[in-house]
Design a protein around this motif. Structure first.
Motif, PDB file in Angstrom:
ATOM      1  N   SER A   1      -1.088  13.180 -19.081  1.00  0.00           N
ATOM      2  CA  SER A   1       0.091  12.375 -19.373  1.00  0.00           C
ATOM      3  C   SER A   1       1.167  13.299 -19.908  1.00  0.00           C
ATOM      4  O   SER A   1       0.883  14.224 -20.663  1.00  0.00           O
ATOM      5  CB  SER A   1      -0.226  11.306 -20.424  1.00  0.00           C
ATOM      6  N   LEU A   2       2.387  13.036 -19.520  1.00  0.00           N
ATOM      7  CA  LEU A   2       3.527  13.812 -19.979  1.00  0.00           C
ATOM      8  C   LEU A   2       4.195  13.040 -21.100  1.00  0.00           C
ATOM      9  O   LEU A   2       4.523  11.861 -20.932  1.00  0.00           O
ATOM     10  CB  LEU A   2       4.499  14.016 -18.809  1.00  0.00           C
ATOM     11  N   LEU A   3       4.359  13.662 -22.257  1.00  0.00           N
ATOM     12  CA  LEU A   3       5.020  13.034 -23.397  1.00  0.00           C
ATOM     13  C   LEU A   3       6.370  13.706 -23.602  1.00  0.00           C
ATOM     14  O   LEU A   3       6.443  14.875 -23.974  1.00  0.00           O
ATOM     15  CB  LEU A   3       4.174  13.146 -24.665  1.00  0.00           C
ATOM     16  N   CYS A   4       7.452  12.969 -23.314  1.00  0.00           N
ATOM     17  CA  CYS A   4       8.819  13.488 -23.429  1.00  0.00           C
ATOM     18  C   CYS A   4       9.353  13.191 -24.816  1.00  0.00           C
ATOM     19  O   CYS A   4       9.356  12.039 -25.258  1.00  0.00           O
ATOM     20  CB  CYS A   4       9.704  12.828 -22.367  1.00  0.00           C
ATOM     21  N   LEU A   5       9.813  14.220 -25.481  1.00  0.00           N
ATOM     22  CA  LEU A   5      10.311  14.086 -26.851  1.00  0.00           C
ATOM     23  C   LEU A   5      11.818  13.862 -26.854  1.00  0.00           C
ATOM     24  O   LEU A   5      12.523  14.351 -25.977  1.00  0.00           O
ATOM     25  CB  LEU A   5       9.930  15.326 -27.644  1.00  0.00           C
ATOM     26  N   PRO A   6      12.310  13.111 -27.843  1.00  0.00           N
ATOM     27  CA  PRO A   6      13.719  12.711 -27.834  1.00  0.00           C
ATOM     28  C   PRO A   6      14.691  13.857 -28.072  1.00  0.00           C
ATOM     29  O   PRO A   6      14.359  14.864 -28.683  1.00  0.00           O
ATOM     30  CB  PRO A   6      13.802  11.701 -28.979  1.00  0.00           C
ATOM     31  N   THR A   7      15.905  13.632 -27.589  1.00  0.00           N
ATOM     32  CA  THR A   7      16.997  14.561 -27.856  1.00  0.00           C
ATOM     33  C   THR A   7      17.528  14.272 -29.258  1.00  0.00           C
ATOM     34  O   THR A   7      17.013  13.404 -29.964  1.00  0.00           O
ATOM     35  CB  THR A   7      18.106  14.381 -26.804  1.00  0.00           C
ATOM     36  N   ALA A   8      18.557  14.965 -29.667  1.00  0.00           N
ATOM     37  CA  ALA A   8      19.075  14.841 -31.033  1.00  0.00           C
ATOM     38  C   ALA A   8      19.492  13.421 -31.392  1.00  0.00           C
ATOM     39  O   ALA A   8      19.375  13.009 -32.548  1.00  0.00           O
ATOM     40  CB  ALA A   8      20.256  15.788 -31.227  1.00  0.00           C
ATOM     41  N   ASP A   9      19.949  12.647 -30.409  1.00  0.00           N
ATOM     42  CA  ASP A   9      20.367  11.278 -30.707  1.00  0.00           C
ATOM     43  C   ASP A   9      19.207  10.286 -30.653  1.00  0.00           C
ATOM     44  O   ASP A   9      19.398   9.084 -30.772  1.00  0.00           O
ATOM     45  CB  ASP A   9      21.490  10.837 -29.773  1.00  0.00           C
ATOM     46  N   GLY A  10      17.988  10.795 -30.448  1.00  0.00           N
ATOM     47  CA  GLY A  10      16.813   9.937 -30.427  1.00  0.00           C
ATOM     48  C   GLY A  10      16.529   9.316 -29.082  1.00  0.00           C
ATOM     49  O   GLY A  10      15.588   8.534 -28.934  1.00  0.00           O
ATOM     50  N   ASP A  11      17.300   9.671 -28.072  1.00  0.00           N
ATOM     51  CA  ASP A  11      17.207   9.019 -26.773  1.00  0.00           C
ATOM     52  C   ASP A  11      16.269   9.778 -25.833  1.00  0.00           C
ATOM     53  O   ASP A  11      16.042  10.972 -25.988  1.00  0.00           O
ATOM     54  CB  ASP A  11      18.598   8.926 -26.152  1.00  0.00           C
ATOM     55  N   ILE A  12      15.748   9.066 -24.844  1.00  0.00           N
ATOM     56  CA  ILE A  12      14.883   9.664 -23.825  1.00  0.00           C
ATOM     57  C   ILE A  12      15.397   9.378 -22.414  1.00  0.00           C
ATOM     58  O   ILE A  12      14.729   9.689 -21.439  1.00  0.00           O
ATOM     59  CB  ILE A  12      13.430   9.164 -23.957  1.00  0.00           C
ATOM     60  N   GLY A  13      16.568   8.785 -22.304  1.00  0.00           N
ATOM     61  CA  GLY A  13      17.111   8.423 -20.997  1.00  0.00           C
ATOM     62  C   GLY A  13      17.243   9.591 -20.045  1.00  0.00           C
ATOM     63  O   GLY A  13      17.139   9.430 -18.827  1.00  0.00           O
ATOM     64  N   SER A  14      17.413  10.788 -20.572  1.00  0.00           N
ATOM     65  CA  SER A  14      17.584  11.960 -19.718  1.00  0.00           C
ATOM     66  C   SER A  14      16.312  12.321 -18.951  1.00  0.00           C
ATOM     67  O   SER A  14      16.364  13.101 -18.009  1.00  0.00           O
ATOM     68  CB  SER A  14      18.031  13.152 -20.558  1.00  0.00           C
ATOM     69  N   TYR A  15      15.178  11.753 -19.320  1.00  0.00           N
ATOM     70  CA  TYR A  15      13.921  12.050 -18.637  1.00  0.00           C
ATOM     71  C   TYR A  15      13.623  11.089 -17.484  1.00  0.00           C
ATOM     72  O   TYR A  15      12.646  11.264 -16.775  1.00  0.00           O
ATOM     73  CB  TYR A  15      12.754  11.992 -19.626  1.00  0.00           C
ATOM     74  N   ARG A  16      14.410  10.062 -17.303  1.00  0.00           N
ATOM     75  CA  ARG A  16      14.095   9.051 -16.277  1.00  0.00           C
ATOM     76  C   ARG A  16      14.079   9.632 -14.866  1.00  0.00           C
ATOM     77  O   ARG A  16      13.230   9.282 -14.053  1.00  0.00           O
ATOM     78  CB  ARG A  16      15.063   7.884 -16.372  1.00  0.00           C
ATOM     79  N   ALA A  17      15.008  10.524 -14.553  1.00  0.00           N
ATOM     80  CA  ALA A  17      15.017  11.131 -13.216  1.00  0.00           C
ATOM     81  C   ALA A  17      13.747  11.939 -12.990  1.00  0.00           C
ATOM     82  O   ALA A  17      13.145  11.879 -11.910  1.00  0.00           O
ATOM     83  CB  ALA A  17      16.252  12.012 -13.032  1.00  0.00           C
ATOM     84  N   LEU A  18      13.334  12.678 -13.990  1.00  0.00           N
ATOM     85  CA  LEU A  18      12.101  13.440 -13.882  1.00  0.00           C
ATOM     86  C   LEU A  18      10.914  12.501 -13.645  1.00  0.00           C
ATOM     87  O   LEU A  18      10.097  12.732 -12.752  1.00  0.00           O
ATOM     88  CB  LEU A  18      11.872  14.261 -15.155  1.00  0.00           C
ATOM     89  N   ALA A  19      10.829  11.439 -14.424  1.00  0.00           N
ATOM     90  CA  ALA A  19       9.712  10.489 -14.286  1.00  0.00           C
ATOM     91  C   ALA A  19       9.665   9.912 -12.873  1.00  0.00           C
ATOM     92  O   ALA A  19       8.595   9.831 -12.259  1.00  0.00           O
ATOM     93  CB  ALA A  19       9.837   9.377 -15.330  1.00  0.00           C
ATOM     94  N   ARG A  20      10.833   9.527 -12.352  1.00  0.00           N
ATOM     95  CA  ARG A  20      10.871   8.979 -10.984  1.00  0.00           C
ATOM     96  C   ARG A  20      10.431  10.009  -9.958  1.00  0.00           C
ATOM     97  O   ARG A  20       9.732   9.700  -9.006  1.00  0.00           O
ATOM     98  CB  ARG A  20      12.277   8.480 -10.655  1.00  0.00           C
ATOM     99  N   ASN A  21      10.839  11.266 -10.139  1.00  0.00           N
ATOM    100  CA  ASN A  21      10.525  12.309  -9.169  1.00  0.00           C
ATOM    101  C   ASN A  21       9.075  12.781  -9.226  1.00  0.00           C
ATOM    102  O   ASN A  21       8.626  13.481  -8.324  1.00  0.00           O
ATOM    103  CB  ASN A  21      11.473  13.499  -9.332  1.00  0.00           C
ATOM    104  N   LEU A  22       8.338  12.407 -10.237  1.00  0.00           N
ATOM    105  CA  LEU A  22       6.920  12.752 -10.281  1.00  0.00           C
ATOM    106  C   LEU A  22       6.103  11.860  -9.349  1.00  0.00           C
ATOM    107  O   LEU A  22       4.929  12.123  -9.094  1.00  0.00           O
ATOM    108  CB  LEU A  22       6.381  12.659 -11.711  1.00  0.00           C
ATOM    109  N   ASP A  23       6.713  10.790  -8.846  1.00  0.00           N
ATOM    110  CA  ASP A  23       6.087   9.935  -7.829  1.00  0.00           C
ATOM    111  C   ASP A  23       4.679   9.475  -8.201  1.00  0.00           C
ATOM    112  O   ASP A  23       3.793   9.468  -7.359  1.00  0.00           O
ATOM    113  CB  ASP A  23       6.046  10.633  -6.475  1.00  0.00           C
ATOM    114  N   GLY A  24       4.448   9.150  -9.454  1.00  0.00           N
ATOM    115  CA  GLY A  24       3.158   8.611  -9.852  1.00  0.00           C
ATOM    116  C   GLY A  24       2.055   9.633 -10.008  1.00  0.00           C
ATOM    117  O   GLY A  24       0.890   9.273 -10.184  1.00  0.00           O
TER     118      GLY A  24
END
Length: 185
Positions: A68-91
């Motif tokens: 499992s990949l655990l994405c850690l938040p950016t300075a503002d606490g957000d994780i939205g920047s990882y959504r493209a990566l998650a989609r591109n991992l194709d499950g």
């Protein structure tokens, strides 16, 4: 379930929708909520729920890999920047993001932040198939390095960690990262 982005939503449409919800219904919708909860029924439920005060582990995608990949938040606490990566991992991997609504760099030490993340990280460990890979960029890179060290000291070392102080997970950069992460899983 309808995923806002999978059915053609984008950041401009999201901005208009959130503005309409605020104006017409008087609700306190935010773009962050929509990015956190792209499934529309989850988004609506989030509008009714009290605001989170603790770090929240969000599943970005489900996968069949042994890690499992655990994405850690950016300075503002957000994780939205990882959504493209998650989609591109194709499950190929399950991808989790640690959302932190109380992120405040000026008021909290790195150790205090990692302590607050303890329960959410234990939750990620309980969902893992065999191992966890930590991922961070920008401030999340510092978190990934410190967290890997801390987990190692506690006898729970992650399978691996990766970070960059300059990488933003856009669709094009996600494909390269996807290949490297998937091959290590």
């Amino acid at each position: 379930m309808a995923d806002f982005f999978a059915i053609g939503g984008d950041s401009l449409l999201a901005t208009r929708m959130v503005a309409e919800l605020r104006q017409r219904l008087g609700c306190k919708a935010s773009l962050r909520q929509l990015f956190q909860h792209p499934q529309l029924d989850d988004f609506v439920a989030s509008l009714k729920a009290p605001a989170a005060q603790t770090p929240t582990l969000l599943r970005l995608t489900s996968g069949v890999g042994k890690a499992s990949l655990l994405c850690l938040p950016t300075a503002d606490g957000d994780i939205g920047s990882y959504r493209a990566l998650a989609r591109n991992l194709d499950g190929r991997l399950s991808v989790y993001g640690l959302q932190d609504p109380e992120s405040n760099l000026a008021a909290e030490s790195l150790d205090a932040r990692l302590e607050r993340y303890g329960a959410a990280i234990a939750d990620a460990e309980s969902h893992e198939r065999e191992r966890i890979i930590l991922l961070g960029w920008s401030f999340g890179a510092s978190l990934a390095a410190a967290l890997a060290e801390r987990l190692e000291r506690e006898g729970r070392p992650p399978s691996g960690w990766s970070c960059s102080t300059r990488c933003r997970c856009t669709a094009s950069s996600a494909r390269g990262v996807t290949t490297r992460i998937a091959s290590s899983a």
